[in-house]
Design a protein around this motif. Structure first.
Motif, mmCIF file in Angstrom:
data_model
loop_
_atom_site.group_PDB
_atom_site.id
_atom_site.type_symbol
_atom_site.label_atom_id
_atom_site.label_comp_id
_atom_site.label_asym_id
_atom_site.label_seq_id
_atom_site.Cartn_x
_atom_site.Cartn_y
_atom_site.Cartn_z
ATOM 1 N N PRO A 30 0.808 -1.227 0.000
ATOM 2 C CA PRO A 30 0.000 0.000 0.000
ATOM 3 C C PRO A 30 0.840 1.276 0.000
ATOM 4 C CG PRO A 30 -0.892 -1.581 1.550
ATOM 5 C CD PRO A 30 0.400 -2.156 1.045
ATOM 6 N N VAL A 31 2.005 1.228 0.609
ATOM 7 C CA VAL A 31 2.886 2.406 0.636
ATOM 8 C C VAL A 31 3.325 2.756 -0.782
ATOM 9 C CG1 VAL A 31 5.105 3.260 1.459
ATOM 10 C CG2 VAL A 31 3.679 1.875 2.960
ATOM 11 N N VAL A 34 0.453 4.530 -2.615
ATOM 12 C CA VAL A 34 0.276 5.914 -2.152
ATOM 13 C C VAL A 34 1.360 6.806 -2.745
ATOM 14 C CG1 VAL A 34 0.350 7.399 -0.112
ATOM 15 C CG2 VAL A 34 -0.944 5.258 -0.047
ATOM 16 N N VAL A 37 0.613 7.490 -6.404
ATOM 17 C CA VAL A 37 -0.476 8.455 -6.589
ATOM 18 C C VAL A 37 0.010 9.871 -6.308
ATOM 19 C CG1 VAL A 37 -2.712 9.193 -5.679
ATOM 20 C CG2 VAL A 37 -2.304 6.781 -6.176
ATOM 21 N N ILE A 38 0.817 10.038 -5.274
ATOM 22 C CA ILE A 38 1.352 11.363 -4.950
ATOM 23 C C ILE A 38 2.242 11.865 -6.091
ATOM 24 C CG2 ILE A 38 2.940 12.589 -3.417
ATOM 25 C CD1 ILE A 38 1.789 10.902 -1.121
#
Length: 52
Positions: A30-31, A34, A37-38
């Motif tokens: 999940p990291v 994220v 996406v950033i």
């Protein structure tokens, strides 16, 4: 009442068991999602600033 011709094995009862863990060639944490996406948002903002 009409008798149905559907027979179901008593041992299974219509339940299906799936593997607990799904194995994939591409495993993402999940990291990582994220961070991706950033970076995508930063790239989109940078395109808006430089391309006019």
């Amino acid at each position: 009442m009409a008798d149905s011709n559907v027979n179901m094995p008593s041992g299974i009862g219509g339940l299906v068991k799936f593997k607990e863990e799904y194995e994939s060639k591409l495993n993402l944490k999940p990291v990582h999602v994220v961070i991706f996406v950033i970076l995508l948002v930063i790239f989109r903002i940078a395109l808006g600033l430089f391309v006019k």
